[in-house]
Design a protein around this motif. Structure first.
Motif, short mmCIF file in Angstrom:
data_model
loop_
_atom_site.label_atom_id
_atom_site.label_comp_id
_atom_site.label_asym_id
_atom_site.label_seq_id
_atom_site.Cartn_x
_atom_site.Cartn_y
_atom_site.Cartn_z
N MET A 96 -36.05 53.76 -69.21
CA MET A 96 -35.43 53.16 -68.04
C MET A 96 -36.45 52.40 -67.20
O MET A 96 -36.17 51.27 -66.75
CB MET A 96 -34.71 54.23 -67.21
CG MET A 96 -33.47 54.78 -67.88
SD MET A 96 -32.52 55.93 -66.87
CE MET A 96 -33.57 57.38 -66.86
N LYS A 100 -36.46 48.24 -66.89
CA LYS A 100 -36.28 47.63 -65.56
C LYS A 100 -37.46 46.71 -65.24
O LYS A 100 -37.28 45.60 -64.76
CB LYS A 100 -36.13 48.72 -64.50
CG LYS A 100 -35.71 48.18 -63.15
CD LYS A 100 -35.17 49.29 -62.28
CE LYS A 100 -34.57 48.79 -61.02
NZ LYS A 100 -33.28 48.17 -61.16
N ILE A 107 -29.96 49.36 -64.73
CA ILE A 107 -30.01 50.77 -65.08
C ILE A 107 -28.78 51.47 -64.50
O ILE A 107 -28.52 51.39 -63.30
CB ILE A 107 -31.28 51.45 -64.52
CG1 ILE A 107 -32.54 50.70 -64.95
CG2 ILE A 107 -31.32 52.92 -64.91
CD1 ILE A 107 -32.76 50.60 -66.45
N TYR A 109 -27.25 55.22 -64.32
CA TYR A 109 -27.58 56.62 -64.55
C TYR A 109 -26.38 57.49 -64.18
O TYR A 109 -25.81 57.35 -63.09
CB TYR A 109 -28.80 57.05 -63.72
CG TYR A 109 -29.27 58.43 -64.10
CD1 TYR A 109 -30.11 58.61 -65.19
CD2 TYR A 109 -28.84 59.55 -63.41
CE1 TYR A 109 -30.50 59.88 -65.58
CE2 TYR A 109 -29.24 60.82 -63.79
CZ TYR A 109 -30.07 60.98 -64.88
OH TYR A 109 -30.46 62.23 -65.27
N ALA A 130 -32.11 53.37 -59.92
CA ALA A 130 -30.93 52.94 -60.69
C ALA A 130 -30.16 51.86 -59.94
O ALA A 130 -30.07 51.88 -58.72
CB ALA A 130 -30.03 54.14 -60.97
#
Length: 153
Positions: A96, A100, A107, A109, A130
């Motif tokens: 992740m 990013k 992202i 989550y 996120a």
């Protein structure tokens, strides 16, 4: 008229319940998906007909975390996803963060259904990072005020 291209989607989680939740969360999601998890007899069988990569479980080991990050870097370079969806746990953090940072990927989550009254360690870490953070229990609202509530998957 040019057809709009959907981004490739990386679906990453640890095995077992996290992977089951991730499969539930992505059911019906259109797009070119690939899967990332640990290699176990169960996951090899489950993902046999799906595009996938296996990475090492970093647990809380710094050397294993570095190895996981290198494996994550490899699959990110090969696959180049525009979106990463994860239900945790720590296995997904390097993917992740690198996605990013390197690819400017979005992202998503999904906090684990097992986190009912307290957030998970990975959830706490990923919440501010996120682009979309989903919770399965309204009781977690006190920890994640901007999260979207989905109900249990």
């Amino acid at each position: 008229m040019k057809k709009k291209r959907t981004p490739k989607i990386c679906c990453i989680s640890s095995h077992g319940g996290h992977l089951h939740e991730l499969m539930q969360a992505t059911r019906g999601v259109e797009g070119d998906k690939y899967w990332v998890t640990f290699s176990t007899p169960h996951t090899r069988k489950l993902l046999a007909d799906k595009p996938h990569h296996f990475v090492i479980d970093p647990v809380v080991s710094k050397p294993k975390f570095i190895l996981n990050a290198l494996q994550s870097l490899y699959h990110l370079i090969v696959e180049r996803p525009g979106v990463v969806i994860s239900t945790g746990a720590g296995i997904a953090v390097p993917t992740m963060l690198l996605a990013k940072w390197m690819l400017k990927a979005k992202i998503i989550y999904v906090e684990s259904a097992a986190a009912v009254v307290e957030p998970s360690r990975t959830g706490r870490f990923m919440y501010p990072r996120a682009d979309l953070f989903l919770i399965q229990w309204e009781s977690l609202r006190e920890f994640y005020s901007n999260a979207k509530y989905t109900g249990v998957l």
